[in-house]
Design a protein around this motif. Structure first.
Motif, PDB file in Angstrom:
ATOM      1  N   SER A   1     -42.583  13.449  71.256  1.00 33.62           N
ATOM      2  CA  SER A   1     -42.009  12.191  70.763  1.00 33.62           C
ATOM      3  C   SER A   1     -41.589  11.275  71.906  1.00 33.62           C
ATOM      4  O   SER A   1     -41.345  10.090  71.697  1.00 33.62           O
ATOM      5  N   TYR A   2     -41.522  11.808  73.127  1.00 31.59           N
ATOM      6  CA  TYR A   2     -41.196  11.011  74.307  1.00 31.59           C
ATOM      7  C   TYR A   2     -42.407  10.244  74.835  1.00 31.59           C
ATOM      8  O   TYR A   2     -42.267   9.378  75.695  1.00 31.59           O
ATOM      9  N   ALA A   3     -43.594  10.562  74.362  1.00 33.09           N
ATOM     10  CA  ALA A   3     -44.824  10.004  74.925  1.00 33.09           C
ATOM     11  C   ALA A   3     -45.238   8.726  74.203  1.00 33.09           C
ATOM     12  O   ALA A   3     -44.728   8.401  73.123  1.00 33.09           O
ATOM     13  N   HIS A   4     -46.192   8.017  74.788  1.00 33.10           N
ATOM     14  CA  HIS A   4     -46.672   6.791  74.154  1.00 33.10           C
ATOM     15  C   HIS A   4     -47.499   7.100  72.925  1.00 33.10           C
ATOM     16  O   HIS A   4     -47.650   6.267  72.029  1.00 33.10           O
ATOM     17  N   GLN A   5     -48.062   8.301  72.865  1.00 35.04           N
ATOM     18  CA  GLN A   5     -48.872   8.723  71.723  1.00 35.04           C
ATOM     19  C   GLN A   5     -48.602  10.197  71.485  1.00 35.04           C
ATOM     20  O   GLN A   5     -48.579  10.995  72.427  1.00 35.04           O
ATOM     21  N   TRP A   6     -48.384  10.553  70.254  1.00 32.24           N
ATOM     22  CA  TRP A   6     -48.035  11.925  69.914  1.00 32.24           C
ATOM     23  C   TRP A   6     -49.004  12.456  68.864  1.00 32.24           C
ATOM     24  O   TRP A   6     -49.654  11.691  68.146  1.00 32.24           O
ATOM     25  N   PRO A   7     -49.113  13.774  68.737  1.00 34.06           N
ATOM     26  CA  PRO A   7     -49.976  14.330  67.698  1.00 34.06           C
ATOM     27  C   PRO A   7     -49.412  14.072  66.306  1.00 34.06           C
ATOM     28  O   PRO A   7     -48.194  14.079  66.110  1.00 34.06           O
ATOM     29  N   ALA A   8     -50.304  13.846  65.352  1.00 35.69           N
ATOM     30  CA  ALA A   8     -49.879  13.639  63.966  1.00 35.69           C
ATOM     31  C   ALA A   8     -49.589  14.957  63.268  1.00 35.69           C
ATOM     32  O   ALA A   8     -48.738  15.024  62.385  1.00 35.69           O
ATOM     33  N   ARG A   9     -50.327  16.006  63.656  1.00 38.47           N
ATOM     34  CA  ARG A   9     -50.170  17.316  63.017  1.00 38.47           C
ATOM     35  C   ARG A   9     -50.065  18.406  64.069  1.00 38.47           C
ATOM     36  O   ARG A   9     -50.659  18.301  65.141  1.00 38.47           O
ATOM     37  N   LEU A  10     -49.337  19.463  63.715  1.00 36.85           N
ATOM     38  CA  LEU A  10     -49.311  20.677  64.510  1.00 36.85           C
ATOM     39  C   LEU A  10     -49.640  21.855  63.600  1.00 36.85           C
ATOM     40  O   LEU A  10     -49.236  21.877  62.434  1.00 36.85           O
ATOM     41  N   ALA A  11     -50.356  22.817  64.138  1.00 42.65           N
ATOM     42  CA  ALA A  11     -50.599  24.071  63.432  1.00 42.65           C
ATOM     43  C   ALA A  11     -50.148  25.219  64.322  1.00 42.65           C
ATOM     44  O   ALA A  11     -50.502  25.279  65.504  1.00 42.65           O
ATOM     45  N   PHE A  12     -49.359  26.118  63.745  1.00 46.90           N
ATOM     46  CA  PHE A  12     -48.883  27.311  64.436  1.00 46.90           C
ATOM     47  C   PHE A  12     -49.549  28.534  63.807  1.00 46.90           C
ATOM     48  O   PHE A  12     -49.680  28.608  62.581  1.00 46.90           O
ATOM     49  N   PHE A  13     -49.916  29.497  64.630  1.00 46.12           N
ATOM     50  CA  PHE A  13     -50.558  30.723  64.159  1.00 46.12           C
ATOM     51  C   PHE A  13     -49.822  31.925  64.733  1.00 46.12           C
ATOM     52  O   PHE A  13     -49.597  31.990  65.955  1.00 46.12           O
ATOM     53  N   CYS A  14     -49.449  32.855  63.874  1.00 49.36           N
ATOM     54  CA  CYS A  14     -48.746  34.051  64.326  1.00 49.36           C
ATOM     55  C   CYS A  14     -49.766  35.147  64.642  1.00 49.36           C
ATOM     56  O   CYS A  14     -50.310  35.777  63.733  1.00 49.36           O
ATOM     57  N   ASP A  15     -49.991  35.347  65.932  1.00 47.21           N
ATOM     58  CA  ASP A  15     -50.886  36.403  66.387  1.00 47.21           C
ATOM     59  C   ASP A  15     -50.167  37.755  66.415  1.00 47.21           C
ATOM     60  O   ASP A  15     -50.776  38.802  66.186  1.00 47.21           O
ATOM     61  N   GLN A  16     -48.854  37.729  66.695  1.00 48.74           N
ATOM     62  CA  GLN A  16     -48.057  38.946  66.670  1.00 48.74           C
ATOM     63  C   GLN A  16     -46.634  38.598  66.267  1.00 48.74           C
ATOM     64  O   GLN A  16     -45.970  37.819  66.938  1.00 48.74           O
ATOM     65  N   GLN A  17     -46.179  39.195  65.177  1.00 48.48           N
ATOM     66  CA  GLN A  17     -44.818  38.934  64.725  1.00 48.48           C
ATOM     67  C   GLN A  17     -43.833  39.698  65.591  1.00 48.48           C
ATOM     68  O   GLN A  17     -44.129  40.783  66.098  1.00 48.48           O
TER      69      GLN A  17
END
Length: 313
Positions: free
Chosen positions: A105-121
């Protein structure tokens, strides 16, 4: 969707959508969603649980969730790139909480979406808290919201290979000064090369943002993560003994250069965490969030934990 006070991410399971409890069942379900952008704007965050996704199927799933995966260029968090614009989540020691924030959010352009993946809980803890940005904004005292109305100024000091914090090479994923300069020229930031191949960057950004689809105004800055007070009194005092604030790897002021009171920072940090909903992790789960409507963080954990993240415009 639930009202804002009772909001929680939408949970999608094989039984809830009539799909197979396999990675291919999730792929088939995602291919059948006609308007993922609209769904995410309504729900803000979606958890896909019980499909048992493995790293072997991750690219196929991410291609559907994130049509245009982005590199983590100008990102300030310590991460390791592990695939096609897939990164480890922030690599901070497990005993620490990572406060709420919207990615870049500090940048001039930010990603619209994020995806997180749990490889190991993890063995215990390690949830990813998510917070409705409208609720976070409303949770702040009126005088804090008013103080930030003019925006904030972020400052970075990026070393050239040896020093405290990230290097400019890691931050911009290049060894070319020319490429860095070309990137920064398009951001509205001011910058200069300093001694020992270091780079100083300064940029003024708003403190809130409006979602392009819903029009909702949300708290949208990382002042509490860039301010030494957000690290705790002892850590802040230790840093100030090492170097002045303007020479720290990252720092923040109000847009006019005046200091942000420490009590504002702790209020922002604490109320964001208090307003959040925890998403617990099980191996094979995914979490998709709208990066404007929702902030995210990390709870402390024990045992090995591996959560990967990718982003899209």
């Amino acid at each position: 969707m639930a009202d804002r006070q009772n909001w929680a991410p939408l949970e999608v399971s094989p039984s809830s959508v009539g799909a197979g409890a396999t990675p291919h069942g999730l792929v088939d379900h995602l291919r059948g969603i006609g308007d993922l952008t609209g769904l995410l704007a309504r729900e803000k965050a979606v958890v896909f649980r019980g499909f048992h996704v493995t790293p072997a199927e991750l690219d196929e799933v991410l291609d559907l969730l994130l049509p245009n995966r982005l590199a983590y260029v100008h990102g300030n968090s310590p991460r390791t790139k592990v695939g096609k614009n897939v990164y480890t989540s922030t690599e901070y020691p497990p005993e620490f909480t990572i406060s709420m924030h919207n990615e870049m959010s500090y940048a001039h352009q930010w990603p619209a979406r994020l995806a997180f993946f749990c490889d190991q809980q993890p063995e215990t803890g390690g949830a990813t808290p998510v917070v409705d940005g409208v609720r976070w904004l409303a949770a702040l005292d009126p005088e804090v919201r008013e103080a930030f109305a003019g925006g904030v100024c972020y400052r970075q000091n990026l070393h050239g290979g040896r020093g405290l914090g990230k290097s400019w090479q890691d931050t911009f994923e290049t060894d070319s000064r020319a490429e860095v300069e070309s990137f920064l020229d398009g951001t509205g930031a001011s910058w200069e090369w300093t001694a020992q191949d270091s780079l100083r960057v300064s940029q003024v950004r708003p403190a809130t943002a409006r979602h392009p689809i819903t029009g909702a105004e949300v708290w949208f800055n990382q002042a509490d993560q860039w301010h030494a007070a957000g690290l705790g009194d002892e850590t802040a005092a230790a840093l100030y003994q090492i170097m002045p604030e303007e020479d720290l790897p990252q720092s923040v002021t109000f847009a006019d250069g005046s200091p942000i009171p420490a009590e504002h920072i702790t209020q922002i940090r604490d109320r964001g965490l208090e307003s959040a909903v925890d998403v617990d992790w099980y191996t094979g789960d995914l979490l998709l969030i709208d990066n404007v409507l929702v902030g995210h963080g990390r709870r402390p954990f024990t045992g090995p934990r591996r959560v990967l993240v990718a982003m899209s415009d």
